[in-house]
Every structure is written in C-alpha cells, then in structure tokens.
Design a protein around this motif. Structure first.
Motif, short mmCIF file in Angstrom:
data_model
loop_
_atom_site.label_atom_id
_atom_site.label_comp_id
_atom_site.label_asym_id
_atom_site.label_seq_id
_atom_site.Cartn_x
_atom_site.Cartn_y
_atom_site.Cartn_z
N LEU A 86 55.27 15.06 21.17
CA LEU A 86 55.50 15.00 19.73
C LEU A 86 54.20 14.97 18.93
CD1 LEU A 86 58.47 12.47 19.66
CD2 LEU A 86 58.57 14.96 19.47
N ILE A 87 53.14 14.39 19.49
CA ILE A 87 51.87 14.31 18.78
C ILE A 87 50.72 14.61 19.73
CG2 ILE A 87 52.70 12.61 17.10
CD1 ILE A 87 51.04 10.49 18.63
N ASP A 88 49.62 15.03 19.13
CA ASP A 88 48.34 15.13 19.83
C ASP A 88 47.33 14.41 18.95
OD1 ASP A 88 46.25 15.76 21.50
OD2 ASP A 88 46.03 17.82 20.76
N TRP A 89 46.83 13.29 19.41
CA TRP A 89 45.92 12.45 18.63
C TRP A 89 44.62 12.32 19.40
CZ3 TRP A 89 47.84 7.33 15.95
CH2 TRP A 89 46.87 6.89 15.04
N ARG A 90 43.61 13.05 18.95
CA ARG A 90 42.30 13.05 19.59
C ARG A 90 41.25 12.64 18.57
NH1 ARG A 90 42.44 16.63 24.33
NH2 ARG A 90 44.53 17.53 24.49
N GLY A 91 40.60 11.51 18.82
CA GLY A 91 39.60 11.02 17.88
C GLY A 91 40.22 10.76 16.52
N ARG A 92 39.72 11.45 15.50
CA ARG A 92 40.23 11.28 14.14
C ARG A 92 41.18 12.40 13.71
NH1 ARG A 92 37.51 7.59 10.87
NH2 ARG A 92 35.76 6.53 11.89
N THR A 93 41.57 13.25 14.66
CA THR A 93 42.47 14.35 14.32
C THR A 93 43.84 14.11 14.93
OG1 THR A 93 40.63 15.93 14.23
CG2 THR A 93 42.85 16.84 14.45
N LEU A 94 44.86 14.12 14.10
CA LEU A 94 46.24 13.91 14.55
C LEU A 94 47.05 15.15 14.22
CD1 LEU A 94 48.25 10.60 14.03
CD2 LEU A 94 49.34 12.82 14.27
N GLU A 95 47.74 15.68 15.21
CA GLU A 95 48.58 16.86 15.03
C GLU A 95 50.02 16.53 15.39
OE1 GLU A 95 49.00 21.54 16.47
OE2 GLU A 95 47.45 20.24 17.33
N LEU A 96 50.94 16.90 14.50
CA LEU A 96 52.36 16.77 14.77
C LEU A 96 52.83 18.04 15.46
CD1 LEU A 96 53.56 15.21 11.40
CD2 LEU A 96 52.58 14.07 13.41
N LEU A 97 53.24 17.93 16.72
CA LEU A 97 53.53 19.12 17.52
C LEU A 97 54.94 19.63 17.30
CD1 LEU A 97 51.81 17.97 20.84
CD2 LEU A 97 50.87 19.44 19.05
N GLN A 98 55.88 18.75 17.09
CA GLN A 98 57.27 19.13 16.84
C GLN A 98 57.74 18.32 15.63
OE1 GLN A 98 59.79 19.57 20.50
NE2 GLN A 98 58.02 18.68 21.55
N ARG A 99 57.43 18.82 14.46
CA ARG A 99 57.58 18.05 13.22
C ARG A 99 59.01 17.58 13.02
NH1 ARG A 99 54.35 17.96 8.49
NH2 ARG A 99 55.11 16.30 7.14
N GLN A 100 59.97 18.46 13.14
CA GLN A 100 61.36 18.08 12.87
C GLN A 100 61.84 17.03 13.87
OE1 GLN A 100 64.11 21.34 12.43
NE2 GLN A 100 65.91 20.01 12.47
N GLU A 101 61.57 17.25 15.14
CA GLU A 101 62.00 16.28 16.16
C GLU A 101 61.29 14.94 15.96
OE1 GLU A 101 62.01 15.71 21.04
OE2 GLU A 101 61.70 17.71 20.16
N PHE A 102 60.01 15.01 15.59
CA PHE A 102 59.25 13.79 15.37
C PHE A 102 59.84 12.99 14.22
CE2 PHE A 102 55.40 11.57 13.66
CZ PHE A 102 55.16 10.75 14.75
N GLU A 103 60.21 13.67 13.13
CA GLU A 103 60.80 12.97 11.99
C GLU A 103 62.17 12.39 12.34
OE1 GLU A 103 60.75 15.55 8.60
OE2 GLU A 103 58.57 15.34 8.31
N GLU A 104 62.89 13.04 13.22
CA GLU A 104 64.17 12.48 13.68
C GLU A 104 63.95 11.20 14.48
OE1 GLU A 104 65.99 15.65 15.81
OE2 GLU A 104 66.54 16.79 13.99
N VAL A 105 62.95 11.21 15.34
CA VAL A 105 62.62 10.00 16.10
C VAL A 105 62.23 8.87 15.14
CG1 VAL A 105 60.92 8.98 17.68
CG2 VAL A 105 61.95 11.19 18.22
N ALA A 106 61.49 9.23 14.09
CA ALA A 106 61.01 8.23 13.12
C ALA A 106 62.09 7.77 12.15
CB ALA A 106 59.84 8.83 12.33
N GLU A 107 63.25 8.45 12.14
CA GLU A 107 64.29 8.18 11.13
C GLU A 107 63.70 8.33 9.74
OE1 GLU A 107 65.70 4.26 12.01
OE2 GLU A 107 66.16 4.74 14.09
N PHE A 108 62.88 9.39 9.58
CA PHE A 108 62.10 9.56 8.36
C PHE A 108 62.83 10.44 7.36
CE2 PHE A 108 58.78 11.81 5.88
CZ PHE A 108 58.18 10.71 5.30
N ASP A 109 62.98 9.92 6.16
CA ASP A 109 63.52 10.66 5.02
C ASP A 109 62.52 10.47 3.89
OD1 ASP A 109 64.80 11.66 2.80
OD2 ASP A 109 66.69 10.64 3.16
N ALA A 110 61.87 11.55 3.48
CA ALA A 110 60.77 11.45 2.51
C ALA A 110 61.23 11.19 1.09
CB ALA A 110 59.94 12.73 2.55
N ALA A 111 62.54 10.98 0.86
CA ALA A 111 63.04 10.83 -0.51
C ALA A 111 62.35 9.69 -1.25
CB ALA A 111 64.55 10.62 -0.49
#
Length: 240
Positions: free
Chosen positions: A205-230
C-alpha cells in the motif's frame, strides 16, 4: 513568497476574489527558517504575529502526563496560530518537524487586512472552522480506530492536504515525519508504529523511503484507513 501557498490553500476550500489575492500578495512579512525540532512559539508565549507555513511541517503539541502529544500537523499554506488574534496566550507549542520555513505577519497588519475585506474575513474564519473539523476527526481517529487504520488515516489526511497546495506528484510527496512523530500523533508506541508501517508495506500500500512517501494503491489504502476527505471541505475543482 508567503502568498503563493496561502492563496492556493484558501482557494482549495472556497472563493477568493482577485482583489483579496492582491491584498495577500502585498502583505508585509518576515521570514524565519526553523531547524528540526525548533519551536516557532511555545506554551505561555504572547505572539504578536501570525505564522504562515511556507515549506515543511509544523506540529501542534504539548506534554500530557509526561508524554508528548501531537494534536495536528500544519503544512505549506496553513496559518496554524490564527486564534492568537483573539486568544493572546499560547496553550500549546508549534514545533518544526524537520527543517521548515515560516513567514510572520504582524497581528496589526492581519487585523487591518481583515477590516478592509469581508471576503478575507470569511476565508480566515472558514480556515479556523476547518481546523476545528480536522481536530474533531483526530479525536475520532485516536478514540475509535485500531492502529493500522489510525496510522493510514493520518497519512491519507496529509496527502490530501498537500494535494490542495500542489505538493503531491503521482501519489508521492515529501514526508519528514519520523516514526516517533507518528507515534506521538496517533497515541501509539514507536514499536507499534514500526510494525504498522511494515504491515502497510507488506500489503503493497505504501513505499516510504527516507523523506519520500508514495501511496501505491490509493483507493485500497483509503479503504483501509476508513478515510473520507469530506471533513477537509476541499472543492472538487482545480485551483491556481
């Protein structure tokens, strides 16, 4: 220039007239560079200026029962201490997370600008309301979610807020947070945070190397987070 990201931030959540943008472009300010863990303001201070984050991250934090608790992160374009216009004594610290750059605008200049423009008055009032909504979401995140969605939710929020000001490219962004910072923001131990981040990596779901963070599967990651940006109240349209 402090107005660039501030205007982008305000436009992300509502209209700002060209006249008001000109007022922001012309405001007087001083610039201060902060080292990692250097304080912008401390508990008990009586600031005479408002802070605008130009680059990097600031954390709102204080010590509670011998533990450092972070209750918000502030990113480029944010004005973390707007309440100091009316609440003269700081009840929390603002601390740099990694190196950062801030602009300081005197309270007298901010007040004069707001007296001249009901548009900016409404925009800044809206900012304080959104900060309140973010704080409520943090309380819910700490109180109701397990470690994995709790940490993932924090990352989703940061990514979304950075998108508002054009600082995310192909789901990748600069993230200076340490595992200790995440622990202090999420009410977890550093060991628990480490295991949680490793699990997010293991799931691809993520690649976090040093100070760079990449969301690899954004939709699935937000589902795991129960994230609603409203609760961030962003507008679904592009801005400058």
């Amino acid at each position: 220039m402090p107005h660039h990201k501030l205007i982008a931030r305000l436009l992300a959540v509502g209209p700002v007239s060209e006249r008001d943008r000109d007022a922001l472009r012309n405001m007087r300010y001083s610039v201060r560079n902060l080292a990692d863990a250097e304080y912008a303001v401390r508990v008990g201070d009586r600031p005479s200026s408002c802070t605008i984050v130009l680059a990097g991250f600031l954390s709102r934090q204080r010590v509670v029962s011998d533990r450092m608790q972070i209750s918000s992160f502030y990113l480029a374009g944010d004005m973390p201490d707007l309440p100091s216009l009316h609440l003269p004594v700081m009840d929390h610290d603002l601390c740099s997370v990694g190196p950062s750059t801030i602009a300081l605008v005197k309270h007298s200049d901010v007040r004069a600008m707001l007296q001249e423009s009901t548009g900016l008055l409404n925009a800044f009032w809206r900012e304080t309301l959104i900060q309140g909504a973010v704080y409520r979401e943090w309380v819910d995140n700490l109180g109701a979610r397990q470690a994995l969605p709790r940490v993932a939710h924090l990352i989703c929020e940061i990514a979304t807020r950075l998108e508002f000001v054009g600082l995310v490219e192909q789901n990748s962004f600069n993230c200076p947070l340490t595992q200790e910072d995440v622990a202090n923001a999420c009410g977890l131990s550093i060991v628990h945070v480490n295991r949680t981040i490793q699990e997010l990596r293991r799931r691809g779901l993520i690649d976090w190397r040093g100070r760079t963070l990449e969301l690899l599967q954004r939709q699935e990651f937000e589902e795991v987070a129960e994230f609603d940006a409203a609760y961030l109240h962003g507008l679904d349209r592009p801005h400058e």
